[in-house]
Design an enzyme around this catalytic site. Structure first.
Site, PDB file in Angstrom:
ATOM      1  N   GLY A 146       0.851  -0.635  -0.243  1.00 21.83           N
ATOM      2  CA  GLY A 146      -0.065   0.058   0.213  1.00 21.83           C
ATOM      3  C   GLY A 146       0.517   1.277  -0.116  1.00 21.83           C
ATOM      4  N   SER A 187      -4.680 -11.170  -3.626  1.00 15.13           N
ATOM      5  CA  SER A 187      -4.333  -9.910  -3.251  1.00 15.13           C
ATOM      6  C   SER A 187      -4.472  -9.093  -4.763  1.00 15.13           C
ATOM      7  CB  SER A 187      -3.228  -9.702  -2.616  1.00 15.13           C
ATOM      8  OG  SER A 187      -2.787  -8.006  -2.159  1.00 15.13           O
ATOM      9  N   ASP A 209      -3.053  -0.606  10.984  1.00 13.84           N
ATOM     10  CA  ASP A 209      -3.128  -1.056  12.497  1.00 13.84           C
ATOM     11  C   ASP A 209      -3.438  -2.474  12.896  1.00 13.84           C
ATOM     12  OD1 ASP A 209      -0.948   0.497  12.668  1.00 13.84           O
ATOM     13  OD2 ASP A 209      -2.615   2.626  12.834  1.00 13.84           O
ATOM     14  N   THR A 210      -5.389  -2.461  12.367  1.00  8.62           N
ATOM     15  CA  THR A 210      -6.030  -2.894  13.172  1.00  8.62           C
ATOM     16  C   THR A 210      -6.160  -4.533  12.075  1.00  8.62           C
ATOM     17  OG1 THR A 210      -7.157  -3.081  10.909  1.00  8.62           O
ATOM     18  CG2 THR A 210      -7.987  -1.457  13.326  1.00  8.62           C
ATOM     19  N   HIS A 214       4.678   2.808  12.417  1.00  6.62           N
ATOM     20  CA  HIS A 214       3.635   2.893  13.406  1.00  6.62           C
ATOM     21  C   HIS A 214       3.760   2.275  14.306  1.00  6.62           C
ATOM     22  CE1 HIS A 214       0.512   5.324  15.206  1.00  6.62           C
ATOM     23  NE2 HIS A 214      -0.404   4.514  14.583  1.00  6.62           N
ATOM     24  N   GLY A 273       3.376   8.259   1.325  1.00  6.49           N
ATOM     25  CA  GLY A 273       4.220   6.813   0.703  1.00  6.49           C
ATOM     26  C   GLY A 273       4.615   7.555  -0.653  1.00  6.49           C
ATOM     27  N   GLU A 307     -13.853  30.427   1.769  1.00  7.55           N
ATOM     28  CA  GLU A 307     -13.066  30.662   2.648  1.00  7.55           C
ATOM     29  C   GLU A 307     -13.077  30.211   4.099  1.00  7.55           C
ATOM     30  OE1 GLU A 307     -12.074  33.719   2.980  1.00  7.55           O
ATOM     31  OE2 GLU A 307     -12.992  34.317   0.794  1.00  7.55           O
ATOM     32  N   GLU A 315      -9.301  27.853   0.834  1.00 13.83           N
ATOM     33  CA  GLU A 315      -7.670  28.572   1.824  1.00 13.83           C
ATOM     34  C   GLU A 315      -7.135  27.838   2.442  1.00 13.83           C
ATOM     35  OE1 GLU A 315      -8.376  32.755   1.234  1.00 13.83           O
ATOM     36  OE2 GLU A 315      -9.810  32.714   0.191  1.00 13.83           O
TER      37      GLU A 315
END
Length: 341
Positions: free
Chosen positions: A27, A52, A84-85, A109, A135, A228, A232
């Protein structure tokens, strides 16, 4: 005391020269680490689950692709580049059965190690190499001969070479070109989650939406509210990113500066900081992590519901139309791109 900064001269790619490096997942971070390490002359293989969608992509990029378990078996250093999960389940089923003494587990991480959804044996190194950028930036900067500042950390130092391995990996992905700072899994995880929730993602999106809704409810055109309160944001965040808060204030009008220092603290007041401290406490005591893991195990029901509600907000329709008038703006495919494995 300022953190020590490690540069190219402090890291030795030779530490990894005779090793097989496995990247699990292809990923955002996975593909960048793999390509940069490969271009640094190192031996990289990719580990993916059967079926995959990333398999043909990784093969086209010139990598040997094997199953996750086989990659762990063949490799000396294993980068767990998965969401993570998902790491806990993949660790139990594919990683742990194929780990052996002296190998190194590497993370970008610290979540699964810090909150113990992954508990490695004591005879393997466990290290952190965390680029402070997505990445595509890690890859793009490397290709340009530059690098993204990165963090390293050591959780387990089984063979007394863990820090050298982390620094070598950081050099291989280009991190030492910019500078690498040392941290630990606890600090990286808790500060990262706090920043995401209260400022960078949760805080910013809530602030943008509240501002947009306030103007529209007061009768102003949605297009004006969008310009606004969202469009910006990039201008101001870029100025802050380039030269800090004071540098940003130097570049804006006196009227904008006066509104900044006078009204800003009335909006983001002591009550906000109090709630930030509560969010930090829930990160520190593991409450957020437990709830997030439970959400994943329950099929992401609330997560998907909240995301779906956000997609239906009026600001998204107005924004899509206005961005269509901006040919200079890069268009991104956001369907199913995150967390590819």
């Amino acid at each position: 005391m300022p953190a020590k900064v490690y540069k190219d001269k402090d890291a030795d790619l030779g530490v990894l020269a005779d090793k097989t490096l496995a990247v699990l997942g292809f990923g955002s971070q996975g593909h960048a680490h793999a390509l940069n390490l490969k271009d640094s002359g190192l031996n990289v293989i990719i580990g993916l689950y059967k079926g995959s969608k990333s398999i043909p992509v990784a093969k086209k990029a010139g990598f040997k692709v094997v199953t996750t378990g086989e990659a762990v078996k063949q490799a000396d250093v294993i980068f767990v580049g998965l969401p993570d999960t998902k790491q806990g389940k993949v660790y139990k089923e594919d990683i742990a059965p194929n780990l052996s003494a002296g190998k190194t587990l590497l993370f970008s991480h610290g979540f699964s190690i810090h909150y113990k959804t992954v508990v490695p044996p004591k005879d393997v190194n466990v290290v952190l190499v965390a680029p402070k950028g997505p990445g595509h930036t890690v890859r793009g900067q490397y290709v340009e001969g530059k690098g993204v500042p990165s963090l390293i950390g050591v959780y387990q130092n089984a063979d007394r070479k863990a820090k050298k391995i982390a620094l070598a990996w950081a050099k291989g992905i280009g991190g030492t070109r910019a500078g690498v700072l040392q941290t630990d899994f606890k600090e990286e995880t808790e500060t990262d989650l706090f920043g995401e929730q209260t400022v960078l993602c949760g805080g910013l999106t809530a602030l943008v939406l509240a501002g947009y809704e306030t103007l529209v409810e007061a009768g102003y055109a949605p297009e004006m509210a969008y310009f606004e309160c969202l469009h910006e944001v990039k201008l101001i965040s870029d100025l802050m990113n380039e030269s800090g808060v004071s540098g940003m204030r130097f570049s804006i009008s006196e009227t904008a500066k006066w509104g900044d220092v006078l009204t800003g603290p009335k909006i983001i007041d002591a009550g906000v900081k109090k709630r930030m401290k509560k969010a930090l406490k829930e990160i520190q005591n593991g409450k957020f992590a437990r709830e997030w893991v439970a959400e994943y195990e329950g099929g992401y029901k609330t997560y998907k519901k909240l995301l779906k509600a956000g997609e239906k907000h009026d600001i998204e329709k107005v924004g899509a139309r206005l961005r269509g008038m901006m040919p200079w703006m890069k268009k991104h495919d956001t369907k199913g791109a995150q967390g590819a494995y």
